[in-house]
Design a protein around this motif. Structure first.
Motif, PDB file in Angstrom:
ATOM      1  N   ASN A   1       0.851  -1.194   0.000  1.00 28.69           N
ATOM      2  CA  ASN A   1       0.000   0.000   0.000  1.00 28.69           C
ATOM      3  C   ASN A   1       0.885   1.242   0.000  1.00 28.69           C
ATOM      4  O   ASN A   1       1.837   1.327   0.779  1.00 28.69           O
ATOM      5  CB  ASN A   1      -0.909   0.022   1.223  1.00 28.69           C
ATOM      6  CG  ASN A   1      -1.860  -1.152   1.242  1.00 28.69           C
ATOM      7  OD1 ASN A   1      -2.310  -1.602   0.209  1.00 28.69           O
ATOM      8  ND2 ASN A   1      -2.131  -1.681   2.417  1.00 28.69           N
TER       9      ASN A   1
ATOM     10  N   ILE B   1       0.197   3.592   4.327  1.00 27.34           N
ATOM     11  CA  ILE B   1      -0.410   2.684   5.293  1.00 27.34           C
ATOM     12  C   ILE B   1      -0.187   3.260   6.680  1.00 27.34           C
ATOM     13  O   ILE B   1       0.832   3.919   6.928  1.00 27.34           O
ATOM     14  CB  ILE B   1       0.162   1.252   5.158  1.00 27.34           C
ATOM     15  CG1 ILE B   1      -0.717   0.234   5.887  1.00 27.34           C
ATOM     16  CG2 ILE B   1       1.597   1.179   5.619  1.00 27.34           C
ATOM     17  CD1 ILE B   1      -0.425  -1.201   5.500  1.00 27.34           C
TER      18      ILE B   1
ATOM     19  N   GLU C   1      -3.169  -0.263  10.324  1.00 30.99           N
ATOM     20  CA  GLU C   1      -3.474  -1.149   9.198  1.00 30.99           C
ATOM     21  C   GLU C   1      -2.483  -2.307   9.079  1.00 30.99           C
ATOM     22  O   GLU C   1      -2.693  -3.220   8.285  1.00 30.99           O
ATOM     23  CB  GLU C   1      -3.508  -0.344   7.902  1.00 30.99           C
ATOM     24  CG  GLU C   1      -4.675   0.625   7.833  1.00 30.99           C
ATOM     25  CD  GLU C   1      -4.595   1.560   6.641  1.00 30.99           C
ATOM     26  OE1 GLU C   1      -5.624   1.745   5.976  1.00 30.99           O
ATOM     27  OE2 GLU C   1      -3.494   2.113   6.383  1.00 30.99           O
TER      28      GLU C   1
ATOM     29  N   GLU D   1       0.608  -7.733   5.703  1.00 35.09           N
ATOM     30  CA  GLU D   1       0.374  -6.347   5.286  1.00 35.09           C
ATOM     31  C   GLU D   1       1.663  -5.540   5.270  1.00 35.09           C
ATOM     32  O   GLU D   1       1.845  -4.655   4.437  1.00 35.09           O
ATOM     33  CB  GLU D   1      -0.615  -5.666   6.241  1.00 35.09           C
ATOM     34  CG  GLU D   1      -2.010  -6.231   6.201  1.00 35.09           C
ATOM     35  CD  GLU D   1      -2.714  -5.952   4.899  1.00 35.09           C
ATOM     36  OE1 GLU D   1      -2.454  -4.916   4.273  1.00 35.09           O
ATOM     37  OE2 GLU D   1      -3.540  -6.795   4.500  1.00 35.09           O
TER      38      GLU D   1
END
Length: 195
Positions: free
Chosen positions: A71, A74, A78, A123
């Motif tokens: 991403n 972020i 998250e 993530e």
């Protein structure tokens, strides 16, 4: 370059971090450790002897370490799944790593760490920006970019050479670092180490 100048022959090999510390500190099977830093694993080092026994060089590289993600922007919140290389300790992200709501995964090495991110199994990963960039260019064909999160907290990590049994060689290495600044700068540029 250092080995050639002093007619040394070094044998380089990698070990998992926790085993490396045992081989270096407990058993003295490793003559030199690179990278090393006095701030890494201080309690472990202290439990096996006098911390002054380990001699460190001047820094060869100072690298920015932090979070990378697929991403572009972020937030810490998250990062619900977070991976790091087993044995790495993050100064800025200890609360995240100790958060029971965050899935923490430890990998054996940097390549596995990057692969987990690219396969979207996590993530966020904790990694040096220089190490991330070098490995992505050299070993991975990206279908989408990886973003180092400069806006989140980062750690500056100095990489030093260390030894217990050969302090005189570490001193020679310090002299070499001073006398070969131009050649070392060229190497850093070649390997895209921003420093």
């Amino acid at each position: 370059m250092f080995a050639q100048q002093h007619d040394f022959e070094f044998e380089f090999y990698t070990l998992p971090i926790n085993r490396l510390y045992k081989e270096f500190i407990d058993h003295h099977h490793v003559d030199f450790k690179y990278p090393d830093n006095p701030q890494w694993k201080p309690s472990y080092k202290a439990s096996f002897g006098d911390l002054n026994e380990i001699i460190y060089s001047q820094p060869t590289v100072v690298t920015k370490t932090g979070i990378a993600s697929l991403n572009k922007n972020i937030t810490i919140d998250e990062c619900v799944s977070f991976a790091t290389v087993r044995g790495f300790t993050s100064q800025s992200f200890k609360p995240l790593m100790n958060n029971e709501n965050v899935e923490l995964i430890e990998t054996a090495n940097v390549m596995e760490l990057i692969e987990m991110l690219l396969k979207e199994r996590v993530e966020c990963i904790y990694i040096s920006n220089d190490v991330l960039n070098y490995n992505i260019v050299k070993y991975f064909k990206l279908t989408r970019p990886v973003y180092f999160q400069n806006e989140l907290p980062t750690d500056l990590q100095a990489f030093l050479l260390s030894s217990i049994d050969y302090p005189e060689v570490v001193k020679q290495f310090d002299t070499f670092l001073l006398s070969h600044k131009v050649q070392i700068s060229k190497l850093k540029k070649e390997y895209q180490i921003k420093n």
